[in-house]
Design a protein around this motif. Structure first.
Motif, PDB file in Angstrom:
ATOM      1  N   ARG A 246      -6.848   5.522  -5.484  1.00 13.81           N
ATOM      2  CA  ARG A 246      -5.605   5.735  -6.214  1.00 13.81           C
ATOM      3  C   ARG A 246      -4.527   6.284  -5.284  1.00 13.81           C
ATOM      4  O   ARG A 246      -3.351   5.908  -5.382  1.00 13.81           O
ATOM      5  CB  ARG A 246      -5.838   6.693  -7.377  1.00 13.81           C
ATOM      6  CG  ARG A 246      -4.610   6.878  -8.262  1.00 13.81           C
ATOM      7  CD  ARG A 246      -4.884   7.828  -9.393  1.00 13.81           C
ATOM      8  NE  ARG A 246      -3.712   8.026 -10.229  1.00 13.81           N
ATOM      9  CZ  ARG A 246      -3.586   8.969 -11.148  1.00 13.81           C
ATOM     10  NH1 ARG A 246      -4.596   9.804 -11.358  1.00 13.81           N
ATOM     11  NH2 ARG A 246      -2.488   9.079 -11.850  1.00 13.81           N
ATOM     12  N   PHE A 247      -4.934   7.176  -4.396  1.00 14.21           N
ATOM     13  CA  PHE A 247      -4.004   7.698  -3.402  1.00 14.21           C
ATOM     14  C   PHE A 247      -3.441   6.569  -2.549  1.00 14.21           C
ATOM     15  O   PHE A 247      -2.227   6.502  -2.294  1.00 14.21           O
ATOM     16  CB  PHE A 247      -4.721   8.723  -2.520  1.00 14.21           C
ATOM     17  CG  PHE A 247      -4.034   9.008  -1.217  1.00 14.21           C
ATOM     18  CD1 PHE A 247      -2.828   9.693  -1.188  1.00 14.21           C
ATOM     19  CD2 PHE A 247      -4.607   8.590  -0.020  1.00 14.21           C
ATOM     20  CE1 PHE A 247      -2.192   9.953   0.026  1.00 14.21           C
ATOM     21  CE2 PHE A 247      -3.977   8.852   1.191  1.00 14.21           C
ATOM     22  CZ  PHE A 247      -2.774   9.532   1.217  1.00 14.21           C
ATOM     23  N   ALA A 248      -4.305   5.659  -2.107  1.00 15.42           N
ATOM     24  CA  ALA A 248      -3.860   4.557  -1.254  1.00 15.42           C
ATOM     25  C   ALA A 248      -2.857   3.661  -1.970  1.00 15.42           C
ATOM     26  O   ALA A 248      -1.880   3.196  -1.374  1.00 15.42           O
ATOM     27  CB  ALA A 248      -5.064   3.733  -0.789  1.00 15.42           C
ATOM     28  N   VAL A 249      -3.082   3.425  -3.260  1.00 18.71           N
ATOM     29  CA  VAL A 249      -2.155   2.608  -4.043  1.00 18.71           C
ATOM     30  C   VAL A 249      -0.792   3.281  -4.121  1.00 18.71           C
ATOM     31  O   VAL A 249       0.253   2.639  -3.915  1.00 18.71           O
ATOM     32  CB  VAL A 249      -2.718   2.349  -5.455  1.00 18.71           C
ATOM     33  CG1 VAL A 249      -1.650   1.730  -6.359  1.00 18.71           C
ATOM     34  CG2 VAL A 249      -3.930   1.425  -5.379  1.00 18.71           C
ATOM     35  N   ARG A 250      -0.784   4.566  -4.437  1.00 21.03           N
ATOM     36  CA  ARG A 250       0.470   5.306  -4.518  1.00 21.03           C
ATOM     37  C   ARG A 250       1.197   5.298  -3.181  1.00 21.03           C
ATOM     38  O   ARG A 250       2.424   5.140  -3.110  1.00 21.03           O
ATOM     39  CB  ARG A 250       0.214   6.747  -4.939  1.00 21.03           C
ATOM     40  CG  ARG A 250      -0.196   6.946  -6.371  1.00 21.03           C
ATOM     41  CD  ARG A 250       0.947   6.658  -7.319  1.00 21.03           C
ATOM     42  NE  ARG A 250       0.656   7.129  -8.667  1.00 21.03           N
ATOM     43  CZ  ARG A 250       1.387   6.849  -9.731  1.00 21.03           C
ATOM     44  NH1 ARG A 250       2.460   6.087  -9.585  1.00 21.03           N
ATOM     45  NH2 ARG A 250       1.058   7.313 -10.927  1.00 21.03           N
ATOM     46  N   PHE A 251       0.454   5.475  -2.094  1.00 18.62           N
ATOM     47  CA  PHE A 251       1.063   5.545  -0.772  1.00 18.62           C
ATOM     48  C   PHE A 251       1.703   4.212  -0.403  1.00 18.62           C
ATOM     49  O   PHE A 251       2.826   4.163   0.101  1.00 18.62           O
ATOM     50  CB  PHE A 251       0.007   5.939   0.264  1.00 18.62           C
ATOM     51  CG  PHE A 251       0.581   6.305   1.605  1.00 18.62           C
ATOM     52  CD1 PHE A 251       0.956   7.608   1.865  1.00 18.62           C
ATOM     53  CD2 PHE A 251       0.760   5.341   2.586  1.00 18.62           C
ATOM     54  CE1 PHE A 251       1.498   7.955   3.107  1.00 18.62           C
ATOM     55  CE2 PHE A 251       1.303   5.671   3.819  1.00 18.62           C
ATOM     56  CZ  PHE A 251       1.676   6.977   4.078  1.00 18.62           C
ATOM     57  N   ARG A 252       0.995   3.122  -0.663  1.00 16.34           N
ATOM     58  CA  ARG A 252       1.554   1.796  -0.356  1.00 16.34           C
ATOM     59  C   ARG A 252       2.785   1.516  -1.206  1.00 16.34           C
ATOM     60  O   ARG A 252       3.764   0.933  -0.720  1.00 16.34           O
ATOM     61  CB  ARG A 252       0.505   0.710  -0.570  1.00 16.34           C
ATOM     62  CG  ARG A 252       1.012  -0.689  -0.222  1.00 16.34           C
ATOM     63  CD  ARG A 252      -0.017  -1.751  -0.558  1.00 16.34           C
ATOM     64  NE  ARG A 252      -1.113  -1.753   0.393  1.00 16.34           N
ATOM     65  CZ  ARG A 252      -1.067  -2.395   1.557  1.00 16.34           C
ATOM     66  NH1 ARG A 252       0.019  -3.051   1.904  1.00 16.34           N
ATOM     67  NH2 ARG A 252      -2.100  -2.378   2.360  1.00 16.34           N
ATOM     68  N   GLU A 253       2.745   1.920  -2.471  1.00 13.67           N
ATOM     69  CA  GLU A 253       3.907   1.734  -3.335  1.00 13.67           C
ATOM     70  C   GLU A 253       5.122   2.466  -2.784  1.00 13.67           C
ATOM     71  O   GLU A 253       6.249   1.958  -2.868  1.00 13.67           O
ATOM     72  CB  GLU A 253       3.600   2.224  -4.753  1.00 13.67           C
ATOM     73  CG  GLU A 253       2.646   1.349  -5.531  1.00 13.67           C
ATOM     74  CD  GLU A 253       2.281   1.953  -6.880  1.00 13.67           C
ATOM     75  OE1 GLU A 253       1.692   1.222  -7.694  1.00 13.67           O
ATOM     76  OE2 GLU A 253       2.571   3.152  -7.105  1.00 13.67           O
ATOM     77  N   ARG A 254       4.896   3.642  -2.222  1.00 21.74           N
ATOM     78  CA  ARG A 254       6.020   4.458  -1.748  1.00 21.74           C
ATOM     79  C   ARG A 254       6.547   4.004  -0.401  1.00 21.74           C
ATOM     80  O   ARG A 254       7.764   3.931  -0.186  1.00 21.74           O
ATOM     81  CB  ARG A 254       5.590   5.933  -1.670  1.00 21.74           C
ATOM     82  CG  ARG A 254       6.652   6.857  -1.109  1.00 21.74           C
ATOM     83  CD  ARG A 254       7.908   6.835  -1.964  1.00 21.74           C
ATOM     84  NE  ARG A 254       8.956   7.672  -1.413  1.00 21.74           N
ATOM     85  CZ  ARG A 254       9.795   7.305  -0.451  1.00 21.74           C
ATOM     86  NH1 ARG A 254       9.684   6.097   0.103  1.00 21.74           N
ATOM     87  NH2 ARG A 254      10.733   8.115  -0.024  1.00 21.74           N
ATOM     88  N   PHE A 255       5.653   3.697   0.553  1.00 19.70           N
ATOM     89  CA  PHE A 255       6.096   3.436   1.912  1.00 19.70           C
ATOM     90  C   PHE A 255       5.905   1.991   2.386  1.00 19.70           C
ATOM     91  O   PHE A 255       6.366   1.646   3.476  1.00 19.70           O
ATOM     92  CB  PHE A 255       5.387   4.378   2.891  1.00 19.70           C
ATOM     93  CG  PHE A 255       5.785   5.821   2.723  1.00 19.70           C
ATOM     94  CD1 PHE A 255       7.078   6.231   2.981  1.00 19.70           C
ATOM     95  CD2 PHE A 255       4.865   6.766   2.300  1.00 19.70           C
ATOM     96  CE1 PHE A 255       7.453   7.564   2.829  1.00 19.70           C
ATOM     97  CE2 PHE A 255       5.225   8.100   2.152  1.00 19.70           C
ATOM     98  CZ  PHE A 255       6.524   8.498   2.409  1.00 19.70           C
TER      99      PHE A 255
END
Length: 271
Positions: A246-255
């Motif tokens: 879930r962290f990886a998904v959020r990170f990709r969405e942001r950056f």
């Protein structure tokens, strides 16, 4: 040697950035007044107010609360290397009270080429932060003030972000403990206002508590990915995510990049 972020309360914080490939990141927020020194490669900062380009041997002073698109480009040896120094707000306040004639940086000021003595002062300031209690606090602060004196010669005094907006206050609150399970009610209670009032004020500023929390966590994760050797799973936990996926998904969405892609671009640490 393991790379870490060194923090000395009341003095400042410092770390290095190593990248093995070009990295482009959108809307990177610099929360605190920061001096970035480029050792190898090129850094570009771009926002609505202008563009700042630094090559090896240059630096940039960034005011707190600014957002930039950032492009780090490796140098001829295939790597990008830089380090940063954050000045504690109390150090800046004392220096500013003594030198009010030095203009505060409103966004960023580029210093294309640093004098050798400036770089020596910068190295001593970094060492003062990393030394911890082994170096007395008044001496450590004096070493950071030497860097501030050099910046003053360039007409650049690092400045903290204005704290007037509700969004800025919420961001500061979340940034103090990004791993905490914050709710809007928690934030409102800390800001001494009702939750509906806080939500309305944030909406007027085009923000929400949940959006600010995600952004704070992602920026902390980016800093840890670039400046430490901590495993990605540990970083996910440190910024409030029990699920690395879930962290990886959020990170990709942001950056626009996965955490592992950021880490894959980091050069191996050297002794």
């Amino acid at each position: 040697m393991e790379r870490i972020v060194s923090v000395r309360p009341g003095i400042g914080a410092t770390a290095s950035i190593l990248q093995g490939r070009e990295l482009r990141l959108a809307r990177v927020v610099v929360d605190q007044p920061t001096l970035i020194v480029v050792a190898c490669g090129r850094k570009r900062l771009v926002n609505g107010g202008g563009e700042w380009v630094l090559d090896s041997g240059g630096a940039v002073v960034v005011a707190g609360g600014q957002a930039f698109d950032v492009i780090n480009t490796p140098g001829a040896d295939g790597g990008y290397r830089a380090s940063w120094l954050v000045f504690d707000a109390r150090v800046l306040a004392r220096y500013g009270a003594e030198r009010p004639e030095v203009p505060a940086v409103s966004a960023a000021v580029a210093l294309p080429r640093l004098e050798p003595d400036f770089l020596d002062a910068y190295g001593r300031a970094v060492a003062a932060v990393t030394a911890g209690d082994a170096l007395p606090a008044p001496v450590a602060e004096q070493r950071l003030r030497e860097v501030l004196a050099w910046l003053g010669l360039y007409g650049a005094r690092p400045a903290c972000a204005p704290g007037g907006s509700v969004a800025a206050r919420v961001r500061d609150l979340f940034a103090a403990d990004p791993a905490r399970g914050w709710t809007a009610a928690d934030a409102a209670r800390h800001l001494a206002m009702s939750e509906p009032t806080m939500r309305r004020r944030l909406a007027e500023e085009g923000q929400s508590a949940s959006r600010i929390l995600i952004d704070v966590r992602m920026h902390r994760a980016l800093m840890l990915l670039q400046s430490t050797d901590a495993p990605v799973t540990r970083i996910a936990f440190d910024v409030g995510y029990d699920s690395p996926s879930r962290f990886a998904v959020r990170f990709r969405e942001r950056f626009g990049h996965s955490p592992t892609a950021i880490r894959a671009g980091v050069l191996e640490s050297v002794e």
